[in-house]
Enzyme design. Structure first.
Site, PDB file in Angstrom:
ATOM      1  N   SER A 152       0.814  -1.222   0.000  1.00 42.66           N
ATOM      2  CA  SER A 152       0.000   0.000   0.000  1.00 42.66           C
ATOM      3  C   SER A 152       0.847   1.271   0.000  1.00 42.66           C
ATOM      4  CB  SER A 152      -0.882  -0.011   1.254  1.00 42.66           C
ATOM      5  OG  SER A 152      -1.426   1.266   1.485  1.00 42.66           O
ATOM      6  N   GLU A 176       0.211   3.684   1.700  1.00 45.32           N
ATOM      7  CA  GLU A 176       0.291   4.124   3.104  1.00 45.32           C
ATOM      8  C   GLU A 176       1.681   3.869   3.680  1.00 45.32           C
ATOM      9  OE1 GLU A 176      -1.875   5.572   5.657  1.00 45.32           O
ATOM     10  OE2 GLU A 176      -2.666   6.284   3.762  1.00 45.32           O
ATOM     11  N   TYR A 215      -1.629   0.248  10.669  1.00 42.98           N
ATOM     12  CA  TYR A 215      -1.917  -0.416   9.389  1.00 42.98           C
ATOM     13  C   TYR A 215      -0.686  -0.363   8.474  1.00 42.98           C
ATOM     14  CZ  TYR A 215      -3.618  -0.877   4.571  1.00 42.98           C
ATOM     15  OH  TYR A 215      -3.776  -1.250   3.243  1.00 42.98           O
TER      16      TYR A 215
HETATM   17  P1  NAP Z   1     -11.499  -4.414   1.766  1.00 46.55           P
HETATM   18  O1  NAP Z   1     -12.638  -4.068   0.874  1.00 46.55           O
HETATM   19  O2  NAP Z   1     -11.459  -3.900   3.147  1.00 46.55           O
HETATM   20  O3  NAP Z   1     -11.425  -6.009   1.816  1.00 46.55           O
HETATM   21  C1  NAP Z   1     -10.655  -6.683   2.777  1.00 46.55           C
HETATM   22  C2  NAP Z   1     -10.883  -8.160   2.629  1.00 46.55           C
HETATM   23  O4  NAP Z   1     -10.102  -8.840   3.644  1.00 46.55           O
HETATM   24  C3  NAP Z   1     -12.350  -8.588   2.866  1.00 46.55           C
HETATM   25  O5  NAP Z   1     -12.635  -9.651   1.992  1.00 46.55           O
HETATM   26  C4  NAP Z   1     -12.332  -9.063   4.305  1.00 46.55           C
HETATM   27  O6  NAP Z   1     -13.337 -10.009   4.597  1.00 46.55           O
HETATM   28  C5  NAP Z   1     -10.961  -9.746   4.320  1.00 46.55           C
HETATM   29  N1  NAP Z   1     -10.483  -9.956   5.693  1.00 46.55           N
HETATM   30  C6  NAP Z   1     -10.385  -9.046   6.693  1.00 46.55           C
HETATM   31  N2  NAP Z   1      -9.928  -9.622   7.819  1.00 46.55           N
HETATM   32  C7  NAP Z   1      -9.742 -10.943   7.521  1.00 46.55           C
HETATM   33  C8  NAP Z   1      -9.319 -12.068   8.273  1.00 46.55           C
HETATM   34  N3  NAP Z   1      -8.982 -11.967   9.566  1.00 46.55           N
HETATM   35  N4  NAP Z   1      -9.242 -13.265   7.648  1.00 46.55           N
HETATM   36  C9  NAP Z   1      -9.615 -13.398   6.354  1.00 46.55           C
HETATM   37  N5  NAP Z   1     -10.023 -12.356   5.593  1.00 46.55           N
HETATM   38  C10 NAP Z   1     -10.100 -11.154   6.177  1.00 46.55           C
HETATM   39  O7  NAP Z   1     -10.115  -4.019   1.084  1.00 46.55           O
HETATM   40  P2  NAP Z   1      -9.810  -3.626  -0.449  1.00 46.55           P
HETATM   41  O8  NAP Z   1     -10.024  -2.181  -0.617  1.00 46.55           O
HETATM   42  O9  NAP Z   1     -10.467  -4.602  -1.349  1.00 46.55           O
HETATM   43  O10 NAP Z   1      -8.231  -3.849  -0.483  1.00 46.55           O
HETATM   44  C11 NAP Z   1      -7.676  -5.118  -0.783  1.00 46.55           C
HETATM   45  C12 NAP Z   1      -6.263  -5.198  -0.221  1.00 46.55           C
HETATM   46  O11 NAP Z   1      -5.458  -4.165  -0.775  1.00 46.55           O
HETATM   47  C13 NAP Z   1      -6.166  -5.008   1.291  1.00 46.55           C
HETATM   48  O12 NAP Z   1      -5.085  -5.804   1.737  1.00 46.55           O
HETATM   49  C14 NAP Z   1      -5.819  -3.534   1.452  1.00 46.55           C
HETATM   50  O13 NAP Z   1      -5.137  -3.351   2.674  1.00 46.55           O
HETATM   51  C15 NAP Z   1      -4.938  -3.339   0.248  1.00 46.55           C
HETATM   52  N6  NAP Z   1      -4.904  -1.991  -0.333  1.00 46.55           N
HETATM   53  C16 NAP Z   1      -6.074  -1.366  -0.649  1.00 46.55           C
HETATM   54  C17 NAP Z   1      -6.022  -0.144  -1.279  1.00 46.55           C
HETATM   55  C18 NAP Z   1      -7.281   0.582  -1.686  1.00 46.55           C
HETATM   56  O14 NAP Z   1      -7.197   1.777  -1.970  1.00 46.55           O
HETATM   57  N7  NAP Z   1      -8.406  -0.097  -1.782  1.00 46.55           N
HETATM   58  C19 NAP Z   1      -4.771   0.436  -1.596  1.00 46.55           C
HETATM   59  C20 NAP Z   1      -3.623  -0.260  -1.261  1.00 46.55           C
HETATM   60  C21 NAP Z   1      -3.698  -1.483  -0.654  1.00 46.55           C
HETATM   61  P3  NAP Z   1     -14.825  -9.527   5.069  1.00 46.55           P
HETATM   62  O15 NAP Z   1     -15.548  -9.170   3.795  1.00 46.55           O
HETATM   63  O16 NAP Z   1     -15.342 -10.722   5.749  1.00 46.55           O
HETATM   64  O17 NAP Z   1     -14.635  -8.334   5.962  1.00 46.55           O
HETATM   65  O1  F7E Z   2      -9.002   8.132   4.039  1.00 46.14           O
HETATM   66  C1  F7E Z   2      -9.414  11.503   5.328  1.00 46.14           C
HETATM   67  C2  F7E Z   2      -8.467  10.582   6.073  1.00 46.14           C
HETATM   68  O2  F7E Z   2      -9.976   6.029   4.931  1.00 46.14           O
HETATM   69  C3  F7E Z   2      -8.509   9.008   3.060  1.00 46.14           C
HETATM   70  C4  F7E Z   2      -7.265   2.166   2.440  1.00 46.14           C
HETATM   71  O3  F7E Z   2      -7.811   1.493   1.332  1.00 46.14           O
HETATM   72  O4  F7E Z   2      -6.049   3.666   1.031  1.00 46.14           O
HETATM   73  C5  F7E Z   2      -7.010   3.606   2.061  1.00 46.14           C
HETATM   74  O5  F7E Z   2      -6.540   4.286   3.215  1.00 46.14           O
HETATM   75  C6  F7E Z   2      -8.246  10.367   3.680  1.00 46.14           C
HETATM   76  C7  F7E Z   2      -7.448  10.311   4.987  1.00 46.14           C
HETATM   77  O6  F7E Z   2      -8.338   5.958   3.013  1.00 46.14           O
HETATM   78  C8  F7E Z   2     -12.697  11.095   6.800  1.00 46.14           C
HETATM   79  O7  F7E Z   2      -7.950  11.218   7.232  1.00 46.14           O
HETATM   80  C9  F7E Z   2     -11.387  12.734   6.269  1.00 46.14           C
HETATM   81  O8  F7E Z   2      -6.489  11.312   4.959  1.00 46.14           O
HETATM   82  O9  F7E Z   2     -10.588   6.781   2.603  1.00 46.14           O
HETATM   83  P1  F7E Z   2      -9.586   6.686   3.662  1.00 46.14           P
HETATM   84  P2  F7E Z   2      -6.819   5.832   3.459  1.00 46.14           P
HETATM   85  O10 F7E Z   2      -6.630   6.082   4.896  1.00 46.14           O
HETATM   86  O11 F7E Z   2      -6.004   6.658   2.515  1.00 46.14           O
HETATM   87  C10 F7E Z   2      -4.773   3.094   1.345  1.00 46.14           C
HETATM   88  C11 F7E Z   2      -3.898   3.209   0.127  1.00 46.14           C
HETATM   89  C12 F7E Z   2      -4.883   1.723   1.890  1.00 46.14           C
HETATM   90  O12 F7E Z   2      -3.994   0.887   1.702  1.00 46.14           O
HETATM   91  C13 F7E Z   2      -5.983   1.465   2.863  1.00 46.14           C
HETATM   92  O13 F7E Z   2      -6.246   0.070   2.962  1.00 46.14           O
HETATM   93  O14 F7E Z   2      -9.502  10.935   4.030  1.00 46.14           O
HETATM   94  N1  F7E Z   2     -10.753  11.584   5.909  1.00 46.14           N
HETATM   95  N2  F7E Z   2     -12.569  12.457   6.812  1.00 46.14           N
HETATM   96  C14 F7E Z   2     -11.545  10.555   6.231  1.00 46.14           C
HETATM   97  N3  F7E Z   2     -11.377   9.221   6.061  1.00 46.14           N
HETATM   98  C15 F7E Z   2     -12.387   8.407   6.464  1.00 46.14           C
HETATM   99  N4  F7E Z   2     -12.267   7.069   6.294  1.00 46.14           N
HETATM  100  N5  F7E Z   2     -13.536   8.913   7.049  1.00 46.14           N
HETATM  101  C16 F7E Z   2     -13.746  10.238   7.243  1.00 46.14           C
HETATM  102  O15 F7E Z   2     -14.755  10.647   7.764  1.00 46.14           O
END
Ligand code: NAP
Ligand code: F7E
Length: 358
Positions: A131, A133, A154
């Site tokens: 990520s 992050e 995270y």
């Molecule tokens: P998401 O929608 O939160 O999906 C997370 C998945 O992990 C869900 O299927 C969840 O199952 C499963 N999970 C959580 N805890 C688990 C456990 N203890 N055992 C087995 N499965 C578990 O995340 P996403 O946005 O699709 O992202 C996919 C991956 O990419 C994640 O690893 C995330 O950290 C990473 N990532 C995401 C982004 C982004 O912008 N979306 C960017 C960079 C990296 P349930 O449905 O049962 O909760």
């Molecule tokens: O926050 C701000 C918050 O939770 C984005 C995950 O998929 O991307 C995701 O992480 C920004 C942050 O995503 C609210 O403070 C303001 O600056 O949508 P987010 P994230 O933290 O960037 C990375 C790449 C991952 O890997 C992660 O799995 O938005 N923000 N107000 C807020 N964020 C949330 N959630 N809720 C608010 O009310």
């Protein structure tokens, strides 16, 4: 012989798009799902066919990333060609409340899968969902050589998982890649991530169910892309001759405030009237600015995102309006069609609704 993929996190945003994408490519797809007291498979229902049917190519298995022996068993049972490890406690804000759990699932969960692959002796290729992050407060643009300065439990867990993936590649000659993905969103984005929270709130405000939208830090800037395009990058990484790590993102960056403005303007609402801040949503440490330099992915994978920030906002707002039975503004679908994404890898498979437990 069809290739076999094992996908952890198949019920999540990315897992559901990836499963559809792989089925579309002729794969047999096995997904790890958690036991919950309610159905947690709504994102993949449209892909599911009864496993007793001769044509079924998607199979779901109970397990948990905290349960190494089950992961090991699954590896032997499935014998996958490719493992896409997307499962994680993926919410940054939540990771401050649950640091130990996040380390266990998001960090150690990766070590458990890697170890299961190694011990099985199966020559499976491995994708780690790393990520942006992890870069934390490293100045942008961030690429594969930028240092990691994690700013949340995270991110720290993802850094551990990143290095475990690199170590297994070097130590055991595993074909393992870290995909360092910047934020990617879609109508299937979890409802508590900021983009979806905004677009969903707009639909509810229009429907008369919600009066105000409470957010935290509006000044943080993110590089937001469209999730279906990002899962293709995951697959491309595992099709290369050599395993490498890749940054995936658009290079375009906007603040949370800009996202809010764009989304409210699209439906003709004055965001100022509806938006309030609540300190509950601020993070103890914030990541201020993320912008991807995805040069390597463009050059080596031929990967280039098409959906722009404005288009992403429109796709998501329209989808949330449709979900509530409202008439969407209407540009979202046209944008998907124009980019050849109107059937983004998920509806092309013969689909039966999910009935009963998988
Ligand atoms: P998401 O929608 O939160 O999906 C997370 C998945 O992990 C869900 O299927 C969840 O199952 C499963 N999970 C959580 N805890 C688990 C456990 N203890 N055992 C087995 N499965 C578990 O995340 P996403 O946005 O699709 O992202 C996919 C991956 O990419 C994640 O690893 C995330 O950290 C990473 N990532 C995401 C982004 C982004 O912008 N979306 C960017 C960079 C990296 P349930 O449905 O049962 O909760
Ligand atoms: O926050 C701000 C918050 O939770 C984005 C995950 O998929 O991307 C995701 O992480 C920004 C942050 O995503 C609210 O403070 C303001 O600056 O949508 P987010 P994230 O933290 O960037 C990375 C790449 C991952 O890997 C992660 O799995 O938005 N923000 N107000 C807020 N964020 C949330 N959630 N809720 C608010 O009310």
């Amino acid at each position: 012989m069809a290739k076999r993929a094992l996908v952890t996190g198949i019920t999540g945003q990315d897992g559901s798009y990836l499963a559809g994408f792989l089925l579309g490519k002729g794969y047999e797809v096995h997904g790890l799902i958690r036991k919950a007291s309610t159905f947690n498979t709504y994102r993949i229902e449209h892909l599911f066919a009864d496993p007793h049917e001769p044509g079924a190519r998607m199979f779901l298995h109970y397990g948990d990333l905290s349960d190494g022996s089950q992961l090991s068993h699954l590896l032997y049972e499935v014998e996958p060609d490719e493992v896409y490890h997307l499962g994680a406690q993926s919410h940054v804000r939540v990771s401050f409340d649950m640091p130990e759990y996040t380390a266990d699932v998001t960090g150690l969960g990766t070590a458990r899968i890697l170890e299961a692959i190694r011990r099985s002796g199966i020559k499976a290729k491995f994708y780690q969902a790393a990520s942006s992050e992890m870069f934390g407060n490293t100045p942008p643009p961030q690429n594969e050589d930028s240092p990691f300065r994690p700013r949340s439990p995270y991110a720290a867990a993802k850094v551990y998982a990143y290095w475990m993936t690199s170590n297994y590649r070097e130590a055991y000659d595993l074909f393992a890649c870290n995909g360092i993905l910047f934020n990617h969103e879609s109508p299937r984005r979890g409802e508590t991530f900021v983009t979806r929270k905004v677009t969903r709130a707009i639909a509810h405000i229009i429907a008369g169910n919600q009066r105000l939208l409470f957010l935290g830090n509006l000044e943080a800037k993110r590089d937001w892309g469209f999730a279906p395009e990002y899962v293709e990058a995951m697959w491309l990484m595992l099709q290369q001759d050599e395993p490498r790590d890749y940054v995936i993102g658009t290079g375009e960056c906007h603040s949370v405030r800009e996202f809010v403005e764009e989304a409210f303007n699209y439906v003709g609402l004055d965001w100022d009237q509806y938006l309030r801040t609540d300190p509950r949503y601020f993070r103890p440490t914030e990541v201020d600015l993320l912008v991807a330099d995805a040069t390597r992915a463009r050059r080596e994978l031929g990967w280039d995102p098409r959906v722009t920030f404005k288009q992403l906002v429109r796709i998501m707002v329209d989808a949330d309006m449709e979900a509530l039975g409202l008439t969407p503004v209407g540009e979202g679908k046209a944008i998907l069609r124009k980019n050849g994404l109107d059937d983004p890898f998920q509806l092309s498979i013969a689909l039966e609704p999910l009935r009963g437990e998988p």
